[in-house]
Design an enzyme around this catalytic site. Structure first.
Site, mmCIF file in Angstrom:
data_model
loop_
_atom_site.group_PDB
_atom_site.id
_atom_site.type_symbol
_atom_site.label_atom_id
_atom_site.label_comp_id
_atom_site.label_asym_id
_atom_site.label_seq_id
_atom_site.Cartn_x
_atom_site.Cartn_y
_atom_site.Cartn_z
ATOM 1 N N PRO A 1 30.571 3.943 60.467
ATOM 2 C CA PRO A 1 30.554 3.750 58.354
ATOM 3 C C PRO A 1 29.937 3.094 57.931
ATOM 4 O O PRO A 1 29.200 2.018 57.884
ATOM 5 C CB PRO A 1 31.903 2.333 58.968
ATOM 6 C CG PRO A 1 31.918 2.696 60.583
ATOM 7 C CD PRO A 1 31.086 3.257 60.973
ATOM 8 N N GLU A 2 29.517 3.440 56.428
ATOM 9 C CA GLU A 2 28.564 2.826 55.524
ATOM 10 C C GLU A 2 29.453 2.419 54.629
ATOM 11 O O GLU A 2 30.380 2.306 54.068
ATOM 12 C CB GLU A 2 28.029 4.000 55.005
ATOM 13 C CG GLU A 2 27.400 5.143 56.093
ATOM 14 C CD GLU A 2 26.474 6.001 55.402
ATOM 15 O OE1 GLU A 2 26.319 5.972 54.625
ATOM 16 O OE2 GLU A 2 26.204 6.979 56.728
#
Ligand code: ZN
Length: 273
Positions: free
Chosen positions: A2-3
């Site tokens: 996840p960014e």
């Protein structure tokens, strides 16, 4: 992994379930997460009422009784979701936290265990934030020049600099590749060698690809889900990420993959010369 856009999506969706709810009973697995977690301090949050869920870069903050209460980092494979207490318990569930007067609970699942959920106060939050560069979601035009100086001040390749959270927070492997494609910049070039015009394309490109991803609830290519357990649809909108061997949407040249600092980079060798 996840960014920024994924973590921001998790924060938005969790807020819908959690704001106004009070924490109940805490259960945790015996396995170590990224670091030792102070579970007795976590347990003392029982009865506190959650009033905000937010994110900065890849870090998620939950506040209760108007003060920072929890910090979460999803690492490679972390999932922080609210679901029914009776929902099947997935393998690698490390934290379950009931919500009072509710049939739901907050769960943390993390197969790789590079993430964490831990207590947080104002001081800890500031220490975390002080280590991070600007977040593209809150970046103002007046901050562009300072950010460009910070990026240029490196002998590393531009792609690798973009992954440095101390320089710019929230950009990871997906959006570094996507932004460099949009800005028509070879990811292997030295950050210090890019021209002013290239930077004038790159910064808005980073913001554009991340805002699009957020609008699409994130990119689910491995196990990322939002706070409701739903996948994002941004994978349908990426142009180069994980598309090696496929034709470039602009020029039909085949997208190639190279390794940079142990991570895969995807780019078009013709558009990004
Ligand atoms: Zn191309």
């Amino acid at each position: 992994m996840p960014e920024g856009p994924e973590v921001k999506t998790v924060a938005r969706t969790l807020a819908k379930h959690l704001v106004g709810q009070s924490l109940g009973e805490l259960w945790h697995s015996p396995h170590r997460l990224r670091r030792e977690i102070d579970y007795s301090a976590l347990g003392r949050l029982t009865n506190q009422t959650i009033d905000d869920v937010s994110s900065y870069g890849k870090v998620l903050f939950i506040s209760a009784n108007k003060k920072p209460a929890l910090v979460a980092q999803l690492g490679m494979t972390g999932q922080l979701t609210v679901c029914n207490q009776k929902a099947p318990i997935l393998p690698h569930t490390h934290i379950r936290w009931t919500l009072k007067n509710s049939s739901s609970e907050l769960r943390y699942v993390d197969p790789r265990r590079f993430g964490l959920v831990d207590v947080c106060d104002e001081k800890t939050k500031q220490i975390v934030l002080n280590k991070l560069g600007p977040d593209p979601f809150s970046l103002k035009k007046s901050q562009y020049d300072a950010l460009i100086v910070a990026i240029k001040n490196s002998t590393r390749a531009i792609k690798e600099v973009l992954l440095d959270q101390a320089v710019i927070a929230g950009v990871g492997n997906i959006y570094a590749s996507e932004a460099l494609f949009l800005a028509k910049i070879d990811p292997q070039r030295r950050a210090a060698d890019l021209s002013a015009i290239e930077y004038q394309r790159l910064i808005p490109a980073i913001i554009d690809v991340m805002k699009l991803a957020y609008k699409n609830c994130g990119t689910s290519f491995s196990n990322y889900v939002d706070g409701s357990g739903k996948k994002g649809i941004n994978i349908e909108f990426v142009k180069v990420f994980q598309k090696s061997g496929e034709p470039c949407l602009v020029c039909k040249t085949l997208i190639i993959r190279v390794k940079q600092g142990g991570r895969s980079t995807f780019y078009c060798p013709r558009c990004q010369r």
